[in-house]
Design an enzyme around this catalytic site. Structure first.
Site, PDB file in Angstrom:
ATOM      1  N   ASP A 177      -9.826  -6.884  -3.223  1.00 55.21           N
ATOM      2  CA  ASP A 177      -9.247  -5.560  -3.445  1.00 55.21           C
ATOM      3  C   ASP A 177      -9.388  -5.214  -4.926  1.00 55.21           C
ATOM      4  OD1 ASP A 177      -7.906  -3.195  -3.387  1.00 55.21           O
ATOM      5  OD2 ASP A 177      -5.964  -4.019  -2.771  1.00 55.21           O
ATOM      6  N   HIS A 216      -7.846  -5.479   0.957  1.00 54.74           N
ATOM      7  CA  HIS A 216      -6.654  -4.686   0.635  1.00 54.74           C
ATOM      8  C   HIS A 216      -5.449  -5.116   1.476  1.00 54.74           C
ATOM      9  CE1 HIS A 216      -4.200  -1.393  -0.676  1.00 54.74           C
ATOM     10  NE2 HIS A 216      -4.152  -0.859   0.527  1.00 54.74           N
ATOM     11  N   SER A 268       0.796  -1.226   0.000  1.00 55.96           N
ATOM     12  CA  SER A 268       0.000   0.000   0.000  1.00 55.96           C
ATOM     13  C   SER A 268       0.832   1.281   0.000  1.00 55.96           C
ATOM     14  CB  SER A 268      -0.959  -0.041   1.198  1.00 55.96           C
ATOM     15  OG  SER A 268      -1.979   0.914   1.055  1.00 55.96           O
TER      16      SER A 268
END
Length: 243
Positions: free
Chosen positions: A194, A221, A143
């Site tokens: 995700d 995610h 991320s």
């Protein structure tokens, strides 16, 4: 034999078998344990900015036999995440030196103006790798940490033994041609649920020449949090191919 007895016997067999089936699963979900001679420590690198880190290593393995692993983190997490998840312990048990850092402004690392640019973030990671004495590590980047990992990969990919992007941000800031010039073996990993950032990152990262893709079923995610066993299995499989 009474009419209801076969049904009762079948029910009894099920009640006996179910705990046996669940026992291995419960063990698999337990936290990874460090080998007896492994060391775990926390520290701070010198310099500006200082960087807090957590490290696990098993010295019984020759230093050159398994690649080092450097773990970054997402916006809602820190280096503690990898310790709590058992990732540091698992990697150490497999013979890797594993280091998780707190990026500037997160966890125990102070904020730093020097990482405001792509070049500054790439230089930051290069300094961390050098100061921690990591030898061609595998870089794990979920991320938010893509802001650091991607410029480092594109500028210094030859310094990495492998790259594991987990739905990183910032992938659209680089062209297909730039990705195609990177020869670092890459495991593109994201959660099946995700459908935003995971699939968006894939569209760019698939231009990396030496990549494979693993999608974790039922994960979101932060797929390593949702499906830690599947994540660890995919990661160890990738690391094993690099040896």
């Amino acid at each position: 034999m009474p009419r209801g007895r076969p049904a009762l016997l079948a029910l009894g067999a099920v009640l006996v078998c179910v705990p046996l089936l669940l026992l291995p699963a419960a063990r698999r979900h337990g936290p990874a344990r460090l080998p007896a001679n492994a060391t775990v420590r926390a520290g701070v690198t010198p310099g500006d900015p200082a960087v807090a880190y957590r490290e696990a290593a098993a010295p019984r393995f020759p230093a050159s036999s398994r690649p080092d692993v450097l773990l970054l983190h997402g916006q809602a997490f820190t280096s503690r995440t990898w310790q709590a998840l058992g990732t540091l312990a698992l990697l150490a048990a497999e013979g890797h030196r594993a280091v998780a850092i707190d990026l500037p402004g997160y966890g125990d690392s102070p904020a730093a103006g020097s990482v405001a640019t792509q070049r500054g973030r790439a230089a930051f990671l290069q300094r961390v790798v050098r100061q921690l004495g990591l030898l061609r590590p595998v870089l794990i980047s979920p991320s938010m940490s893509g802001r650091f990992a991607l410029p480092f990969l594109l500028a210094h990919g030859e310094q990495l033994a492998g790259f594991v992007p987990i739905a990183p941000v910032g992938t659209r800031e680089y062209s297909a041609v730039q990705y195609q010039q990177v020869q670092t073996p890459t495991l593109i990993l994201y959660g099946e649920r995700d459908t935003g950032l995971g699939q968006q990152a894939l569209q760019s990262l698939q231009h990396l020449p030496k990549h494979r893709v693993v999608v974790l079923p039922g994960a979101g995610h932060a797929c390593y949090m949702d499906k830690p066993e599947d994540f660890h299995r995919a990661l160890l499989g990738f690391l094993g191919q690099l040896q």
